[in-house]
Design an enzyme around this catalytic site. Structure first.
Site, PDB file in Angstrom:
ATOM      1  N   SER A  21     -28.991  34.380   8.493  1.00 42.18           N
ATOM      2  CA  SER A  21     -27.999  33.667   9.073  1.00 42.18           C
ATOM      3  C   SER A  21     -26.876  33.340   8.344  1.00 42.18           C
ATOM      4  O   SER A  21     -27.072  33.567   6.769  1.00 42.18           O
ATOM      5  CB  SER A  21     -28.836  32.138   9.245  1.00 42.18           C
ATOM      6  OG  SER A  21     -27.873  31.221   9.649  1.00 42.18           O
ATOM      7  N   TYR A  78     -33.863  25.587   5.472  1.00 41.79           N
ATOM      8  CA  TYR A  78     -33.585  26.790   6.696  1.00 41.79           C
ATOM      9  C   TYR A  78     -32.732  27.795   5.910  1.00 41.79           C
ATOM     10  O   TYR A  78     -32.907  28.864   5.800  1.00 41.79           O
ATOM     11  CB  TYR A  78     -33.147  25.992   7.636  1.00 41.79           C
ATOM     12  CG  TYR A  78     -32.523  27.347   8.763  1.00 41.79           C
ATOM     13  CD1 TYR A  78     -33.267  28.077   9.588  1.00 41.79           C
ATOM     14  CD2 TYR A  78     -31.053  27.542   8.921  1.00 41.79           C
ATOM     15  CE1 TYR A  78     -33.014  29.121  10.578  1.00 41.79           C
ATOM     16  CE2 TYR A  78     -30.743  28.538   9.870  1.00 41.79           C
ATOM     17  CZ  TYR A  78     -31.373  29.364  10.412  1.00 41.79           C
ATOM     18  OH  TYR A  78     -31.024  30.179  11.233  1.00 41.79           O
TER      19      TYR A  78
HETATM   20  P1  NAP Z   1     -34.135  30.366  19.831  1.00 40.42           P
HETATM   21  O1  NAP Z   1     -33.039  30.360  20.942  1.00 40.42           O
HETATM   22  O2  NAP Z   1     -34.874  28.954  19.550  1.00 40.42           O
HETATM   23  O3  NAP Z   1     -35.366  31.233  20.188  1.00 40.42           O
HETATM   24  C1  NAP Z   1     -36.223  31.494  19.506  1.00 40.42           C
HETATM   25  C2  NAP Z   1     -37.323  32.466  19.885  1.00 40.42           C
HETATM   26  O4  NAP Z   1     -38.321  32.605  18.664  1.00 40.42           O
HETATM   27  C3  NAP Z   1     -38.228  32.017  20.933  1.00 40.42           C
HETATM   28  O5  NAP Z   1     -38.537  33.470  21.806  1.00 40.42           O
HETATM   29  C4  NAP Z   1     -39.657  31.432  20.474  1.00 40.42           C
HETATM   30  O6  NAP Z   1     -40.707  31.691  21.436  1.00 40.42           O
HETATM   31  C5  NAP Z   1     -39.635  32.309  19.331  1.00 40.42           C
HETATM   32  N1  NAP Z   1     -40.607  31.859  18.263  1.00 40.42           N
HETATM   33  C6  NAP Z   1     -40.404  30.689  17.653  1.00 40.42           C
HETATM   34  N2  NAP Z   1     -41.152  30.399  16.770  1.00 40.42           N
HETATM   35  C7  NAP Z   1     -41.954  31.497  16.667  1.00 40.42           C
HETATM   36  C8  NAP Z   1     -43.172  31.911  15.938  1.00 40.42           C
HETATM   37  N3  NAP Z   1     -43.787  31.212  15.086  1.00 40.42           N
HETATM   38  N4  NAP Z   1     -43.720  33.198  16.410  1.00 40.42           N
HETATM   39  C9  NAP Z   1     -43.120  34.167  17.186  1.00 40.42           C
HETATM   40  N5  NAP Z   1     -42.280  33.492  17.911  1.00 40.42           N
HETATM   41  C10 NAP Z   1     -41.516  32.489  17.867  1.00 40.42           C
HETATM   42  O7  NAP Z   1     -33.500  31.068  18.713  1.00 40.42           O
HETATM   43  P2  NAP Z   1     -32.213  32.077  18.478  1.00 40.42           P
HETATM   44  O8  NAP Z   1     -31.151  30.852  18.080  1.00 40.42           O
HETATM   45  O9  NAP Z   1     -32.160  32.983  19.214  1.00 40.42           O
HETATM   46  O10 NAP Z   1     -32.600  32.503  16.797  1.00 40.42           O
HETATM   47  C11 NAP Z   1     -32.960  33.685  16.656  1.00 40.42           C
HETATM   48  C12 NAP Z   1     -33.081  34.101  15.323  1.00 40.42           C
HETATM   49  O11 NAP Z   1     -31.452  34.141  14.854  1.00 40.42           O
HETATM   50  C13 NAP Z   1     -33.688  33.149  14.359  1.00 40.42           C
HETATM   51  O12 NAP Z   1     -34.291  33.750  13.217  1.00 40.42           O
HETATM   52  C14 NAP Z   1     -32.410  32.295  13.900  1.00 40.42           C
HETATM   53  O13 NAP Z   1     -32.786  31.605  12.627  1.00 40.42           O
HETATM   54  C15 NAP Z   1     -31.373  33.186  13.981  1.00 40.42           C
HETATM   55  N6  NAP Z   1     -29.860  32.615  13.835  1.00 40.42           N
HETATM   56  C16 NAP Z   1     -29.701  31.745  14.926  1.00 40.42           C
HETATM   57  C17 NAP Z   1     -28.476  31.577  15.094  1.00 40.42           C
HETATM   58  C18 NAP Z   1     -27.872  30.564  16.124  1.00 40.42           C
HETATM   59  O14 NAP Z   1     -26.868  29.874  16.005  1.00 40.42           O
HETATM   60  N7  NAP Z   1     -28.399  30.353  17.285  1.00 40.42           N
HETATM   61  C19 NAP Z   1     -27.462  31.352  13.687  1.00 40.42           C
HETATM   62  C20 NAP Z   1     -28.074  32.061  12.811  1.00 40.42           C
HETATM   63  C21 NAP Z   1     -29.276  32.433  12.568  1.00 40.42           C
HETATM   64  P3  NAP Z   1     -41.153  30.448  22.289  1.00 40.42           P
HETATM   65  O15 NAP Z   1     -40.002  30.517  23.548  1.00 40.42           O
HETATM   66  O16 NAP Z   1     -42.631  30.918  22.697  1.00 40.42           O
HETATM   67  O17 NAP Z   1     -41.031  29.221  21.474  1.00 40.42           O
END
Ligand code: NAP
Length: 251
Positions: free
Chosen positions: A146, A160
């Site tokens: 991130s 985080y």
């Molecule tokens: P999201 O929309 O909240 O989706 C999270 C996904 O991870 C869902 O499929 C969820 O499954 C799954 N998950 C959560 N906890 C889990 C666990 N303990 N074991 C297995 N699966 C799990 O997240 P996102 O925004 O797409 O983020 C994806 C990645 O990108 C993360 O690592 C996040 O830190 C990183 N990131 C995101 C952003 C942003 O702005 N969105 C920015 C920087 C980095 P369920 O639906 O079953 O809960």
């Protein structure tokens, strides 16, 4: 470059950035294992969408912060597809906005267990299957870091940010460890991406509130992150390992 028949596992592949990676990869010809933690409906719907489009996919439950779940998840991929060529360590969580002097042990333990230990456990299982040292045919791993890793997220979630700093270091170290074993390891650092993660941390209006702090003056789309992930997974990135690509609109 054809990827037909190659197998990809994406943790947290059911929603957000992970789902965008699964869809793009399936379109490119990968057979896709869509991991989720609790929302089975989202994962099953995505797998059905991929199959309806002529691709191959299945949903596999597993909490990346639970070692038995991680082992079972990789074994499910072995059983269903019989190989593993590409792996995306995408599952990750945030938490409520808080200062460090307000953070509980339970919060810190959850953050590190899922974001750091979970990612390392999953990479362990991927390397066991990919490394030529262990009889594998090589492969490619992409970790989701991130922009927080470089910004520190003060007053919001320093824990985080620190977990993602660990992912950056892990990416560099593992990349060098397995570089001569046919396995490439890279990371992507998304900035502010329009997914449900912000609402899950109790800030549904976060994207709109900080959009103007991004040099490009807009949030990113999950698909814009997925394109970088797919390139790093691909043979087109054959000499790229230990790299961390910012996909953050200049932030
Ligand atoms: P999201 O929309 O909240 O989706 C999270 C996904 O991870 C869902 O499929 C969820 O499954 C799954 N998950 C959560 N906890 C889990 C666990 N303990 N074991 C297995 N699966 C799990 O997240 P996102 O925004 O797409 O983020 C994806 C990645 O990108 C993360 O690592 C996040 O830190 C990183 N990131 C995101 C952003 C942003 O702005 N969105 C920015 C920087 C980095 P369920 O639906 O079953 O809960």
């Amino acid at each position: 470059m054809t990827v037909a028949g190659r197998v990809l596992l994406v943790t947290g592949g059911s929603r957000g950035i992970g789902a965008a990676v699964c869809l793009l990869a399936a379109g490119a010809g990968y057979r896709v294992a869509v991991n989720y933690a609790s929302n089975a409906a989202a994962a099953e719907t995505l797998a059905a969408e991929i199959k309806a489009g002529g691709g191959e996919a299945f949903a596999v439950r597993g909490d990346v912060g639970n070692e038995a779940d991680v082992i079972a998840m990789f074994e499910a991929v072995d059983k269903t597809f019989g190989r593993l060529d590409a792996f995306v360590n995408n599952a990750g969580v945030v938490d409520r906005k808080a200062r460090v002097d307000e953070m509980s042990f339970e919060r810190l333990e959850r953050m590190m267990r899922i974001n750091v230990i979970g990612s390392i456990l999953c990479a362990r299982e991927a390397v066991k299957r990919m490394s030529t040292l262990r009889g594998g045919k090589g492969g490619s791993i992409v970790n989701l870091s991130s922009a927080a890793a470089t910004l520190g997220s003060p007053g919001e979630y320093v824990d985080y940010a620190a977990s993602k700093g660990a992912i950056d270091t892990f990416t560099i170290g593992l990349a060098r460890e397995v570089a001569n074993e046919g396995v490439r390891v890279n990371a992507v650092r998304p900035g502010i991406i329009d997914t449900e993660i912000h609402a899950s941390g109790g800030q549904p209006g976060r994207v709109a509130a900080i959009r103007d702090t991004v040099p490009m003056k807009r949030e990113g789309k999950a698909k814009e992150v997925a394109h970088a992930v797919l390139w790093l997974l691909s043979d087109e990135a054959s000499y790229t390992t230990g790299s961390i690509v910012n996909v953050s609109g200049g932030r």
